[in-house]
Design an enzyme around this catalytic site. Structure first.
Site, PDB file in Angstrom:
ATOM      1  N   ARG A  13       0.824  -1.199   0.000  1.00  0.00           N
ATOM      2  CA  ARG A  13       0.000   0.000   0.000  1.00  0.00           C
ATOM      3  C   ARG A  13       0.861   1.252   0.000  1.00  0.00           C
ATOM      4  O   ARG A  13       0.550   2.240  -0.631  1.00  0.00           O
ATOM      5  CB  ARG A  13      -0.893  -0.023   1.240  1.00  0.00           C
ATOM      6  CG  ARG A  13      -1.768   1.196   1.353  1.00  0.00           C
ATOM      7  CD  ARG A  13      -2.220   1.394   2.788  1.00  0.00           C
ATOM      8  NE  ARG A  13      -3.254   0.456   3.174  1.00  0.00           N
ATOM      9  CZ  ARG A  13      -3.604   0.242   4.453  1.00  0.00           C
ATOM     10  NH1 ARG A  13      -2.996   0.880   5.422  1.00  0.00           N
ATOM     11  NH2 ARG A  13      -4.550  -0.617   4.741  1.00  0.00           N
ATOM     12  N   TYR A  14       1.941   1.231   0.748  1.00  0.00           N
ATOM     13  CA  TYR A  14       2.840   2.378   0.860  1.00  0.00           C
ATOM     14  C   TYR A  14       4.084   2.091   0.020  1.00  0.00           C
ATOM     15  O   TYR A  14       4.477   0.939  -0.119  1.00  0.00           O
ATOM     16  CB  TYR A  14       3.266   2.572   2.316  1.00  0.00           C
ATOM     17  CG  TYR A  14       2.138   2.812   3.283  1.00  0.00           C
ATOM     18  CD1 TYR A  14       1.461   4.025   3.303  1.00  0.00           C
ATOM     19  CD2 TYR A  14       1.767   1.820   4.187  1.00  0.00           C
ATOM     20  CE1 TYR A  14       0.436   4.247   4.217  1.00  0.00           C
ATOM     21  CE2 TYR A  14       0.737   2.041   5.100  1.00  0.00           C
ATOM     22  CZ  TYR A  14       0.078   3.250   5.111  1.00  0.00           C
ATOM     23  OH  TYR A  14      -0.922   3.471   6.008  1.00  0.00           O
ATOM     24  N   ARG A  35       7.225   0.097   2.019  1.00  0.00           N
ATOM     25  CA  ARG A  35       7.089  -1.061   2.897  1.00  0.00           C
ATOM     26  C   ARG A  35       5.928  -1.962   2.464  1.00  0.00           C
ATOM     27  O   ARG A  35       4.947  -1.492   1.907  1.00  0.00           O
ATOM     28  CB  ARG A  35       6.902  -0.640   4.356  1.00  0.00           C
ATOM     29  CG  ARG A  35       5.817   0.377   4.629  1.00  0.00           C
ATOM     30  CD  ARG A  35       6.271   1.271   5.794  1.00  0.00           C
ATOM     31  NE  ARG A  35       5.205   2.091   6.352  1.00  0.00           N
ATOM     32  CZ  ARG A  35       4.824   3.251   5.839  1.00  0.00           C
ATOM     33  NH1 ARG A  35       5.343   3.680   4.710  1.00  0.00           N
ATOM     34  NH2 ARG A  35       3.877   3.959   6.428  1.00  0.00           N
ATOM     35  N   CYS A  37      -3.411 -18.568  14.150  1.00  0.00           N
ATOM     36  CA  CYS A  37      -3.034 -17.916  15.405  1.00  0.00           C
ATOM     37  C   CYS A  37      -3.296 -18.910  16.520  1.00  0.00           C
ATOM     38  O   CYS A  37      -4.084 -19.836  16.358  1.00  0.00           O
ATOM     39  CB  CYS A  37      -3.874 -16.665  15.623  1.00  0.00           C
ATOM     40  SG  CYS A  37      -3.633 -15.465  14.300  1.00  0.00           S
ATOM     41  N   CYS A  70      -8.787 -14.023  17.929  1.00  0.00           N
ATOM     42  CA  CYS A  70      -9.392 -12.855  18.555  1.00  0.00           C
ATOM     43  C   CYS A  70     -10.733 -12.574  17.889  1.00  0.00           C
ATOM     44  O   CYS A  70     -10.826 -12.534  16.667  1.00  0.00           O
ATOM     45  CB  CYS A  70      -8.482 -11.642  18.396  1.00  0.00           C
ATOM     46  SG  CYS A  70      -6.789 -11.971  18.892  1.00  0.00           S
ATOM     47  N   CYS A  77     -10.793  -9.660  15.294  1.00  0.00           N
ATOM     48  CA  CYS A  77      -9.704  -9.642  14.307  1.00  0.00           C
ATOM     49  C   CYS A  77     -10.100  -8.934  13.014  1.00  0.00           C
ATOM     50  O   CYS A  77     -11.155  -9.180  12.447  1.00  0.00           O
ATOM     51  CB  CYS A  77      -9.293 -11.076  13.993  1.00  0.00           C
ATOM     52  SG  CYS A  77      -7.990 -11.161  12.756  1.00  0.00           S
ATOM     53  N   ARG A 132      -8.697  -9.383  10.179  1.00  0.00           N
ATOM     54  CA  ARG A 132      -8.596 -10.293   9.028  1.00  0.00           C
ATOM     55  C   ARG A 132      -9.470 -11.518   9.254  1.00  0.00           C
ATOM     56  O   ARG A 132      -9.182 -12.619   8.785  1.00  0.00           O
ATOM     57  CB  ARG A 132      -7.132 -10.687   8.786  1.00  0.00           C
ATOM     58  CG  ARG A 132      -6.245  -9.483   8.542  1.00  0.00           C
ATOM     59  CD  ARG A 132      -5.126  -9.729   7.554  1.00  0.00           C
ATOM     60  NE  ARG A 132      -4.390  -8.483   7.341  1.00  0.00           N
ATOM     61  CZ  ARG A 132      -3.291  -8.128   8.012  1.00  0.00           C
ATOM     62  NH1 ARG A 132      -2.761  -8.948   8.926  1.00  0.00           N
ATOM     63  NH2 ARG A 132      -2.699  -6.976   7.767  1.00  0.00           N
ATOM     64  N   ASP A 158     -11.186  -1.494  12.988  1.00  0.00           N
ATOM     65  CA  ASP A 158     -11.577  -1.341  11.586  1.00  0.00           C
ATOM     66  C   ASP A 158     -13.043  -1.720  11.398  1.00  0.00           C
ATOM     67  O   ASP A 158     -13.626  -2.442  12.202  1.00  0.00           O
ATOM     68  CB  ASP A 158     -10.699  -2.235  10.698  1.00  0.00           C
ATOM     69  CG  ASP A 158      -9.256  -1.751  10.661  1.00  0.00           C
ATOM     70  OD1 ASP A 158      -9.058  -0.526  10.580  1.00  0.00           O
ATOM     71  OD2 ASP A 158      -8.343  -2.592  10.733  1.00  0.00           O
ATOM     72  N   ASP A 204      -7.466   3.541  10.423  1.00  0.00           N
ATOM     73  CA  ASP A 204      -7.038   3.017   9.125  1.00  0.00           C
ATOM     74  C   ASP A 204      -8.179   3.310   8.164  1.00  0.00           C
ATOM     75  O   ASP A 204      -9.275   2.787   8.319  1.00  0.00           O
ATOM     76  CB  ASP A 204      -6.769   1.505   9.234  1.00  0.00           C
ATOM     77  CG  ASP A 204      -5.675   1.056   8.272  1.00  0.00           C
ATOM     78  OD1 ASP A 204      -5.388   1.785   7.304  1.00  0.00           O
ATOM     79  OD2 ASP A 204      -5.116  -0.032   8.496  1.00  0.00           O
ATOM     80  N   LYS A 219      -3.202   4.795   6.999  1.00  0.00           N
ATOM     81  CA  LYS A 219      -3.437   5.078   8.421  1.00  0.00           C
ATOM     82  C   LYS A 219      -3.231   6.567   8.697  1.00  0.00           C
ATOM     83  O   LYS A 219      -2.308   7.174   8.158  1.00  0.00           O
ATOM     84  CB  LYS A 219      -2.452   4.294   9.272  1.00  0.00           C
ATOM     85  CG  LYS A 219      -2.622   2.792   9.249  1.00  0.00           C
ATOM     86  CD  LYS A 219      -1.661   2.137  10.254  1.00  0.00           C
ATOM     87  CE  LYS A 219      -1.740   0.627  10.228  1.00  0.00           C
ATOM     88  NZ  LYS A 219      -1.187   0.043   8.984  1.00  0.00           N
TER      89      LYS A 219
HETATM   90  C1  LIG Z   1      -0.071  -0.655   8.836  1.00  0.00           C
HETATM   91  C2  LIG Z   1       0.495  -1.014   7.558  1.00  0.00           C
HETATM   92  C3  LIG Z   1       1.855  -0.847   7.297  1.00  0.00           C
HETATM   93  C4  LIG Z   1       2.834  -0.333   8.328  1.00  0.00           C
HETATM   94  O1  LIG Z   1       2.519   0.973   8.677  1.00  0.00           O
HETATM   95  P1  LIG Z   1       3.453   1.771   9.702  1.00  0.00           P
HETATM   96  O2  LIG Z   1       2.680   3.024   9.950  1.00  0.00           O
HETATM   97  O3  LIG Z   1       4.761   1.989   9.013  1.00  0.00           O
HETATM   98  O4  LIG Z   1       3.619   0.932  10.917  1.00  0.00           O
HETATM   99  C5  LIG Z   1       2.319  -1.162   6.042  1.00  0.00           C
HETATM  100  N1  LIG Z   1       1.509  -1.628   5.090  1.00  0.00           N
HETATM  101  C6  LIG Z   1       0.190  -1.815   5.311  1.00  0.00           C
HETATM  102  C7  LIG Z   1      -0.659  -2.354   4.213  1.00  0.00           C
HETATM  103  C8  LIG Z   1      -0.371  -1.521   6.553  1.00  0.00           C
HETATM  104  O5  LIG Z   1      -1.659  -1.717   6.775  1.00  0.00           O
HETATM  105  S1  SF4 Z   2      -5.922 -10.058  15.817  1.00  0.00           S
HETATM  106 FE1  SF4 Z   2      -6.286 -11.662  14.237  1.00  0.00          FE
HETATM  107  S2  SF4 Z   2      -4.286 -11.999  13.314  1.00  0.00           S
HETATM  108 FE2  SF4 Z   2      -3.920 -10.929  15.252  1.00  0.00          FE
HETATM  109  S3  SF4 Z   2      -3.569 -12.543  16.770  1.00  0.00           S
HETATM  110 FE3  SF4 Z   2      -5.749 -12.056  16.839  1.00  0.00          FE
HETATM  111  S4  SF4 Z   2      -6.717 -13.517  15.432  1.00  0.00           S
HETATM  112 FE4  SF4 Z   2      -4.529 -13.500  14.955  1.00  0.00          FE
END
Ligand SMILES: *Cc1c(COP(=O)(O)O)cnc(C)c1O
Ligand code: SF4
Length: 350
Positions: free
Chosen positions: A90-91, A94, A103, A107, A110, A112, A269, A306, A313
């Protein structure tokens, strides 16, 4: 098999195995767990004091997960931002690499939820991911996430880290893991010896409540710190778990004691099935106001939202700056409005 792997194998993924003191409505729990997977370690269960407490809420299936249809399964468009399976880019500098789908504890909040724990461990082709990163020299920071990367065994993890360290433009590696909280026994001397060879490896863990800080989790964090990894923490703001300023302050202060620096406090989220944990933005800002200035600056995370659609973010700051010409009006922690002259030489670009 290592000790932690035995403990993982003994984790509870069938609501009928829950101790009687937690099995208040097994029928409903089973209905929820059929849609969103359930798993909790014996270690974490032991930390629960009673039904409905902050730890119980984080791991026990709740019928409200099923009647939450206002929100989206993937509001951050992570699937669309995925150039090769398992990578989210996305960025510019990174990427997030989802190296695991499992996991130790699922959670209930979560982000995801739509795929974590839904089987199919091999969600990515390692060579494709490494090739993509190799071909993109702008990528200097690789975030291993999932699922939980530390659920991979040491050999698998070492293989991934070795592949990344061969790429000259990858400056730092980050690992996001909740295992220090949910299965601290995973942090073995062997793992730490291995991580030592790949520094800098930043580790972001995920504590949400002061009761999660125990002797075992403190020891896991100490061992990780001693292998040279700077430790950060990402907390999700959760209704009924940590949505009051006193709990949050205690959590942040206690994290510093175990050498973990609070990094982000996340607004939850807009993910389907998690609506009952949502708090208002105003609540998050109120908590931030009660941290900043009232305790060590090191104990104050950024409060992050986010943006939907993969827009990134954004940190939210209480009492944002009020600009009046060359004067800034800033509100301090005592809620006094203080003037700050915005003076610089030359053309004003500083
Ligand atoms: C959160 C996130 C990051 C890391 O973001 P930082 O602000 O650098 O910690 C990188 N890529 C994605 C897709 C993210 O959601
Ligand atoms: S938030 Fe989601 S990905 Fe993170 S530890 Fe919990 S279940 Fe696993």
């Amino acid at each position: 098999m290592e000790q932690w792997q035995k403990q993982l194998r003994n984790s509870i993924s069938d609501v009928d195995q829950l101790p009687a003191r937690f099995g208040s409505n097994a029928e409903e729990m089973r209905r929820v767990a059929a849609v969103y997977p359930f798993r909790v370690t014996e270690y974490y269960l032991e930390l629960i004091k009673e039904i409905g407490d902050p730890l119980w809420l984080q791991c026990i299936p709740d019928p409200r997960e099923l009647d939450d249809d206002r929100q989206l399964p993937d509001p951050l468009h992570e699937s669309r931002l995925s150039p090769v399976p398992g990578l989210i880019h996305r960025y510019p500098d990174r990427v997030v690499w989802l190296v695991s789908q499992s996991c130790a504890l699922y959670c209930r909040f979560c982000m995801r939820k739509r795929h974590v724990g839904c089987g199919g461990e091999q969600i990515f082709n390692e060579n494709n991911a490494v090739a993509y990163i190799t071909e993109h020299p702008a990528i200097r920071d690789v975030v291993l996430s999932g699922g939980d990367p530390l659920l991979l065994d040491d050999d698998r993890l070492e293989h991934i880290l070795t592949g990344l360290r061969r790429i000259p433009h990858v400056e730092i590696i980050r690992i996001g893991t909740r295992l220090p909280v949910t299965l601290p026994q995973r942090v073995t001397r062997k793992l730490c010896r291995m991580l030592k060879n790949f520094q800098p490896v930043y580790i972001n863990t995920h504590f949400n409540h002061p009761s999660e800080i125990t002797d075992a989790s403190a020891q896991a964090c100490r061992m990780l710190a001693e292998c040279g990894s700077p430790l950060g923490n990402q907390t999700v703001l959760l209704k009924g778990v940590n949505d009051d300023p006193e709990t949050m302050k205690r959590l942040m202060q206690q994290l510093l004691r175990i050498r973990v620096r609070p990094y982000y406090l996340h607004q939850i989220d807009l993910v389907r099935g998690t609506g009952h944990f949502r708090t208002s933005i105003a609540k998050g800002l109120e908590i931030m106001e009660k941290l900043r200035g009232h305790t060590s600056g090191l104990a104050v995370p950024y409060f992050m939202i986010d943006l939907p659609g993969g827009k990134g973010k954004v940190p939210l700051v209480p009492g944002q700056v009020d600009v009046r010409g060359n004067t800034l009006l800033l509100k301090n922690y005592l809620e006094e409005t203080v003037e700050y002259p915005d003076i610089c030489d030359g053309d004003g670009t500083g």
